[in-house]
Design an enzyme around this catalytic site. Structure first.
Site: not given
Lengths: 384, 384
Positions: B225, B264, B321
């Site tokens: 995460h 994802h 990210d």
């Protein structure tokens, strides 16, 4: 998908299976509970909290040498790090005890060299540490509130005994230790209840055991979960005398007020743990002091009324939280420690589930159905 | 039920809807993201983090007077309680920064008179407090680690500016503040992601907002995460030079190693936030120092390779990210603060979801399928 194109929404995830496990069976139809296949009645009669902790963490009962080694490990871990003891001592006396316990566990991680080692061996060490130290932390919270202050744990005692020692500064009564040990055992594990599930959700990002247990404590705190036994006892105090019970219950039901300690997401019949605790209460009716006998009479009267009204007809039966309050009161445990003690009981179950979930880990990330608009026009702030 | 009598198990609850909400739409098919109907591109271009916090907490954009009042409230809440500042200062320098942040938020509750007031008004006050103080806490963690120590927050600055001030002790560069403000805005909300979901699970027992946010921080910590941007940057450092990228990626994929920052649970196409951050990176390629230009070249090369190999064919695309690390590096932010900063960005989303969920609260308690035995015989310890 439903007819209108809207997906089915599983409110509260009721009835949804998210994983499989052999740790615990809650048979809500027949009112049975098993830890690794052993019925709760069998364990309550033959076992003890430490042995059940070993069972939950290892998946089998220990032999004598293993249990002795496990008890030694627990004993060595009883002392709290100075910083954690200091946090408990310095916490404002009006802070919620579960906020203090949650913070204590979170801060424990800062002083544990294993905190961010996610190996199996480190997780087992941390589990033993947490099982041992939660009872110490709860005892410390009690001692620091009742004026005795922080009593250093006595490593020669088990979880129940050491808790009493830290709460009172005195060597505890053997019978009281036995009863509390039974209460810890009965609360040690309960499948994917809300706190355990929250620990799993946290752990499933490959976070760590302290984070998972910190989440679980914050989740247990709520009155729909761990806070229910305290709420049930408050109701008994509000009823005051056994003869007031019927009017109180009727008024509450007429006002659609929730009666804490009754009804359960999974049990649609008598909670087998409640039966065992009720049995203890019936013993107390003969031997306890007047306050406890009065509470017990109220509890038994309320139970009978509720079962008559809502039992078979609505599937609403006493759960584990209903009868606990009078038992804890008899043991001299103040009501603000009920939920923290629940945490100190459930900790082996939390650790067992997290460690098992990691063996076939999958991020827990359900969906929300979006019911808003799209591509809303942004109006400049001067024109709003 | 499936043919063998075993219920369907929704691993990781993937694809399961547990509630509905108008806060955020993640359109994983078309690669679109909306906060209360406003597209992320619209907000990135026109809005700012504070205004987006107001939007998320109130469900609509503020007018000028409302935004000014909201900014004043945030400014007043910037200082940390002494005990929380002390906890951060005294934490071992090798403790995990997310363990420190989780503990800081948990301990904040002990010193907040609103902590256990679950009224709407108190929850809004606590949300503003948490939005403001998380940025202070993250700045403090940075300052205490880099030798500057605890710098008192500057209430005249917004979240991004005050963070830099506490990290460096110096008035921050206006352009850097603008870029960080954009990063905070892009991370402010993302529907029922794992950390938000864990906050809801905790809150749904009618626990409290601090408990929910403490759970969310512990959940965000995991490398699946919030930890992913730091992991992606570590990979770029491991690659070292742009010309090594292809061999590194090929070796990693051949070894079935997960490439952090790609793929994802919901997006099966390009993450719209990644696009916006990539845009910023392309600007950096012209202006940044050599280290950042090198990282940027590696990132852009890796992105191209990964899309060619896994994009359309496997639905594995860059996520938010992947490109963040080089941007943060350019801003002088150390990598151990990436995940804490993610928490300081996501806090309005956490608070908004918890407050909304409480309006039609339902305990979150899914089931585990039991795969063990029943009524195991208890063998006395002497015979084991």
């Amino acid at each position: 998908m439903q007819d209108n194109g809207k997906p089915k929404i599983e409110l509260g995830l009721e009835g949804v299976y998210f994983t499989e496990s052999g740790i615990c069976k809650v048979d809500g139809v027949n009112g049975r509970l098993y830890y690794y296949g052993y019925s709760i009645e069998t364990l309550a009669e033959n076992s003890n909290f430490e042995e059940v902790c070993y069972l939950l963490l290892n998946g089998r009962l220990p032999n004598a040498a293993e249990l002795s080694g496990f008890r030694n490990s627990l004993a060595q871990e009883r002392p709290l790090p100075d910083e954690v003891a200091g946090l408990i001592e310095d916490s404002p006396k009006d802070a919620h005890p579960m906020d203090v316990l949650r913070s204590a566990v979170s801060v424990m991680a800062l002083y544990d060299p294993d905190a961010n080692d996610n190996s199996d061996a480190a997780n087992m060490r941390k589990s033993i540490r947490l099982v041992s130290r939660l009872a110490s932390a709860v005892g410390a919270i009690g001692g620091c509130r009742n004026g005795i202050g922080y009593v250093k744990p006595d490593s020669s005692m088990g979880a129940a005994g050491n808790f009493f020692y830290m709460l009172t500064g005195k060597k505890p009564d053997a019978e009281a230790v036995k009863v509390l040990d039974l209460m810890l055992l009965l609360h040690a594990e309960h499948s994917s209840n809300a706190s355990t599930f929250s620990g799993i959700v946290t752990a499933a990002t490959l976070s760590d055991l302290y984070s998972a247990v910190t989440s679980a404590i914050g989740t247990l705190k709520g009155p729909l979960h761990g806070g229910a036994d305290q709420a049930a006892l408050e109701m008994m105090h509000a009823i005051g005398r056994p003869e007031n019970t019927e009017v109180y219950i009727n008024d509450a039901l007429a006002g659609k007020k929730k009666i804490m300690g009754f009804g359960h997401r999974v049990y649609k019949t008598y909670d087998p743990r409640a039966r065992i605790i009720k049995n203890r209460l019936e013993i107390l009716q003969g031997s306890a002091n007047e306050e406890v006998r009065n509470l017990t009479s109220i509890a038994l009267a309320a139970e009978k009324l509720m079962i008559d009204k809502l039992g078979s007809s609505h599937g609403i039966w006493p759960n584990v939280d209903f009868f606990s309050g009078p038992v804890y009161t008899d043991l001299g445990i103040p009501d603000y420690l009920f939920t923290p003690l629940f945490a100190a009981s459930r900790i082996p179950g939390w650790c067992a589930h997290v460690m098992q979930y990691w063996k076939s880990n999958r991020l827990v990330r359900p969906l929300e159905y979006y019911n808003g608009e799209l591509d809303t026009q942004y109006v400049p702030i001067s024109q709003r």
